[in-house]
Design a protein around this motif. Structure first.
Motif, PDB file in Angstrom:
ATOM      1  N   UNK A 152       0.833  -1.195   0.000  1.00 42.28           N
ATOM      2  CA  UNK A 152       0.000   0.000   0.000  1.00 42.28           C
ATOM      3  C   UNK A 152       0.871   1.249   0.000  1.00 42.28           C
ATOM      4  N   UNK A 153       0.347   2.325  -0.511  1.00 43.38           N
ATOM      5  CA  UNK A 153       1.103   3.575  -0.603  1.00 43.38           C
ATOM      6  C   UNK A 153       1.469   4.134   0.763  1.00 43.38           C
ATOM      7  N   UNK A 154       0.807   3.716   1.824  1.00 42.34           N
ATOM      8  CA  UNK A 154       1.120   4.237   3.162  1.00 42.34           C
ATOM      9  C   UNK A 154       2.308   3.536   3.804  1.00 42.34           C
ATOM     10  N   UNK A 155       2.802   2.460   3.186  1.00 45.28           N
ATOM     11  CA  UNK A 155       3.904   1.681   3.759  1.00 45.28           C
ATOM     12  C   UNK A 155       5.239   2.248   3.278  1.00 45.28           C
ATOM     13  N   UNK A 156       6.095   2.625   4.227  1.00 55.82           N
ATOM     14  CA  UNK A 156       7.456   3.019   3.893  1.00 55.82           C
ATOM     15  C   UNK A 156       8.292   1.749   3.808  1.00 55.82           C
ATOM     16  N   UNK A 157       8.746   1.406   2.610  1.00 53.51           N
ATOM     17  CA  UNK A 157       9.467   0.166   2.354  1.00 53.51           C
ATOM     18  C   UNK A 157      10.931   0.483   2.074  1.00 53.51           C
TER      19      UNK A 157
END
Length: 857
Positions: free
Chosen positions: A426-431
């Protein structure tokens, strides 16, 4: 003429072998004559007046020595080194005597089959001693306790007919060769107990037809560390005693151990589930697995099996569902010791795990030396917000199931060896995926791009997959802006105290940004016992009178004398800006705030606004180093009588015992040295500077640390090299022993007319004086009571610096020995590692047999 030539040639061919036999017989005679002179008392029937073949215990054939058998003959002396001149020797048995010196050379004895030198006092093994002995069947050197540390002899690779190998209690150091048991296909008996062997058991052990394996005998212990999965394939194994060691990892599959009846695995560091393959073994009668770190449900063995399993981390009652999930996760990592959760409490692994309302919210396993793979079971921790697995050695792929975690906001898998496809999160996850050179590089994941680069594959922020390089860079820029927004958002949230400080701390470590978080919240999160006041920088500047009165300077920063508004004097330690990102500062606050003891310095407060500062109670007599090292200070330690020095030693010991046993959590200081011992107006010692300390649970005795920490000259051997054992509270015991010996050395040097400085101090100098019954003070005006006190302190300190951590006493035992009578303290062996004559704070370690080079930290 031809007949005469033939006759002369025949005579010559006859004479040459006879001459050769005569020469070899002369060599035998020379050696036996040397042996006669070396042995005391002279063996019965031995005399220069009779031929050696007629001596008792000697067997000859054709005038050559074939066997020497003098067991249990009360012999002393040193064997002549060139035993290998007895080239016809097949058996030698000199066990159960008192022979000393180096073991004689056995190399090149092609006919030698039996060597029995056990239960003697040999001191060393000569290099190449066992080279090329192809017919050797039995080698027994057991219980030669005075041997200097030595490595397992790789020369034995030529002895492929070996059947019995007994090296029990011979001071073998370091690891065994992994292929060792491949060298001996006929080996049936091996005794290796009571040594200093570390590392993994050889993989080749599982390939040997060993019918009887003994690593311990009636309480004797060894110090193997590592995996024990090699024993599972030994079909003839009937009795395995591996207890009182340092084995780690899970118990392997034992389903093929059809002859096993006695398995002793207690008092190790085994982790994971008890393998169910043990339960149906029909031959198993005794099993002991108590005193380990085993996890999961309590094992249930058949009633006819005598089993002990107490003192583990088994669940009390049914395991919590989160614990079951964690065990699946830990299994993929190989069940490392640091992940041995306590019973049914899934949140017991603080600070690695942070929970809210009993649910795991964040997991920080950054730089923990993990191996293995990332388990899909992580996706069952539905409350997980932060998962940090960076800086390890993990392999495999990132499970796609992690993308289903709805609460996940940060996933850091940087600096591993991951490969395969990167799931779309998801776009909210800092990977964060940097440092995984193989991640996303396989053909199926390159999206048809032929010019994909390593830099593309290791971008710091990796979101999904991309079709073109330009689009990838746009995503990187957008992700970077998004991460900055996340950091700002977290700062705002944390200032409003809407989330726990644990979340903030983990983000701080993951992003390496200098976020000014509220340390007081951090302390409250850890349930620390003493409330610590937080001061503003302006208050610190005011109480130090603008940093006017400097007390000392070190690598950490400068200490100033200060006064609180109520007039109480304090010491303010200003931390250098260059000292990391605040982890040591937080470590010191977290450690010392858990303590309350007369021999631990009190932390009055701290400052984390603009500058970092620690505010301690004021110690008018400064630090102990001023009284040991000259360095421009007065020789004040020389004005302290031995009883005062004894009280200082007792006080430091009580402080360390409190840290190890008396706190809510066990604290390992790991930097005990004179500079970190402060003295109040009555010379009561107080331990300070907890920047390198490790906090662990009360039941934990071993910690996992990366790299070497501490000060040269005081660091325990196992801290700079794990081959000496695991880092534990015994590492503090070593540092304590070195510190007290330094006090003894400085005082004795002054007593004998030298300067009040310990520059000439080293451990073997002190030990030699101990052997001479404290000769340096025997001629001085000391009472018998004072001489006994000096001898007792010296003996206790030498016990503390033994190379093997298991030989060192605990601090509670140190206190007991110091307070008890001299007769209650047994005489210590000479430490194998000692400090050579060097300036006091530049001490390095040198092995007595050159196994180690000078250590450079």
């Amino acid at each position: 003429m031809h007949r005469l030539s033939y006759l002369l040639l025949s005579i010559l061919l006859f004479i040459i072998p006879v001459a050769g036999v005569a020469i070899n017989a002369d060599e035998d005679a020379d050696y036996m004559s040397q042996l006669l002179k070396a042995l005391t008392p002279t063996p019965t029937g031995w005399s220069q007046k009779s031929h050696f073949c007629k001596w008792s215990g000697i067997v000859c054939m054709s005038g050559r020595v074939r066997a020497i058998a003098l067991p249990s003959s009360n012999l002393t002396g040193t064997l002549p080194p060139d035993l290998n001149t007895l080239t016809n020797l097949t058996h030698i048995d000199l066990h159960n005597n008192s022979l000393t010196g180096p073991l004689p050379y056995l190399s090149g004895l092609y006919l030698l089959q039996t060597v029995s030198f056990g239960h003697n006092n040999f001191t060393s093994i000569l290099d190449g001693c066992f080279r090329v002995i192809p017919d050797l069947r039995t080698l027994n050197l057991s219980n030669n306790l005075n041997l200097i540390p030595w490595l397992f002899p790789t020369d034995l690779i030529d002895s492929s007919l070996m059947q019995t190998l007994d090296l029990e209690a011979t001071n073998i150091l370091a690891t065994l060769p992994s292929e060792m048991f491949d060298w001996f296909p006929s080996l049936h008996t091996v005794f290796l107990s009571h040594n200093n062997i570390t590392g993994k058991l050889p993989v080749s052990l599982g390939k040997s037809a060993v019918r009887y394996l003994r690593f311990n005998d009636q309480g004797m212990w060894n110090r193997f560390t590592g995996s024990i999965d090699v024993i599972s394939s030994m079909k003839f194994l009937s009795q395995a005693w591996l207890h009182n060691n340092g084995f780690t990892g899970p118990i392997p599959n034992m389903s093929n151990s059809n002859y096993l009846f006695d398995l002793q695995l207690h008092s190790n560091i085994l982790t994971g589930l008890v393998t169910p393959s043990l339960f149906p073994l029909s031959t198993l009668k005794n099993i002991s697995i108590h005193d380990n770190c085993l996890q999961g449900p309590v094992p249930v063995f058949p009633k006819d099996i005598k089993a002990t399993w107490e003192d583990n981390n088994f669940c009390v009652g049914p395991c919590d569902p989160q614990v079951t999930i964690l065990l699946q996760i830990f299994e993929a990592f190989g069940f490392p010791v640091l992940l041995s959760s306590k019973g049914s409490d899934a949140c017991s692994l603080e600070p690695l795990f942070a929970c809210q309302r009993g649910k795991i919210m964040s997991i920080d396993l950054n730089n923990q030396g993990l191996t293995g793979t990332i388990s899909m079971a992580f996706s069952n921790l539905t409350s997980l917000v932060i998962l940090n697995l960076g800086g390890n050695n993990l392999t495999g792929s990132i499970p796609r199931s992690l993308a289903t975690l709805r609460q996940l906001q940060l996933l850091d898998v940087s600096d591993n060896n991951l490969s395969g496809r990167v799931p779309e999160f998801s776009s909210k996850v800092m990977l964060i995926t940097r440092g995984n050179t193989l991640l996303g590089l396989n053909g199926s994941e390159r999206g048809g791009e032929e010019d994909a680069t390593e830099e593309d594959a290791t971008d710091s922020l990796h979101v999904g997959t991309s079709k073109t390089a330009g689009f990838r860079y746009l995503l990187i820029i957008g992700s970077s802006m998004f991460s900055v927004g996340i950091v700002i958002f977290i700062v705002i949230i944390c200032k409003r105290k809407r989330y726990s400080i644990t979340l903030n701390w983990l983000i701080f470590r993951s992003t390496k940004k200098s976020i000014d978080y509220n340390v007081e919240d951090f302390i409250q999160t850890y349930n620390l016992s003493v409330p610590i006041k937080q001061y503003r920088y302006a208050e610190v500047k005011r109480m130090t009178n603008s940093f006017r009165d400097q007390l000392g300077r070190g690598g950490y920063g400068i200490v100033y004398k200060a006064s609180l508004p109520d007039g109480r004097q304090v010491a303010v330690k200003m931390i250098n800006d260059s000292k990391g990102n605040g982890e040591e500062f937080i470590n010191e606050v977290a450690s010392i705030s858990r303590t309350s003891h007369v021999n631990i310095v009190s932390l009055v407060g701290f400052c984390y606004e603009n500058k970092r500062a620690l505010i301690y109670e004021f110690m008018p007599n400064g630090s102990l180093d001023k009284y040991i090292f000259k360095n421009g200070f007065p020789d004040a330690i020389c004005s302290l009588d031995w009883n005062t020095l004894y009280q200082i030693a007792i006080g430091i010991a009580r402080g360390l015992d409190y840290l190890h046993q008396g706190c809510i959590s066990r604290i390992l200081h790991l930097d005990i040295k004179p500079q970190n011992i402060l003295l109040d107006e009555d010379f009561c010692p107080k331990i300070s500077d907890f920047g390198l300390a490790q906090i662990c649970r009360r039941n934990d005795s071993i910690v996992s640390i990366l790299g070497t920490r501490g000060t040269i000259g005081y660091i325990a051997p196992e801290v700079f090299s794990r081959t000496f054992g695991a880092v534990s509270y015994k590492s503090d015991v070593y540092s304590y022993g070195m510190l007290i010996l330094e006090m003894i050395g400085g005082r004795k040097n002054f007593d004998t007319g030298g300067s009040c400085t310990s520059e000439m101090y080293f451990a073997d100098w002190i030990y030699k004086d101990l052997e001479l019954c404290n000769n340096l003070v025997s001629g001085l005006a000391y009472s018998e009571e004072e001489r006994d006190l000096i001898r007792k302190i010296t003996m206790v300190s030498i016990w503390c610096i033994q190379t093997n951590p298991l030989d060192r006493p605990s601090m509670s035992k140190v206190i007991e020995m110091l307070q008890g009578p001299l007769e209650s303290v047994s005489y210590p062996p000479k430490p194998c590692l000692y400090s050579p004559e060097m300036p006091s704070l530049q001490t390095s370690y040198v092995s007595s047999n050159n196994l180690l080079e000078d250590m450079k930290i």
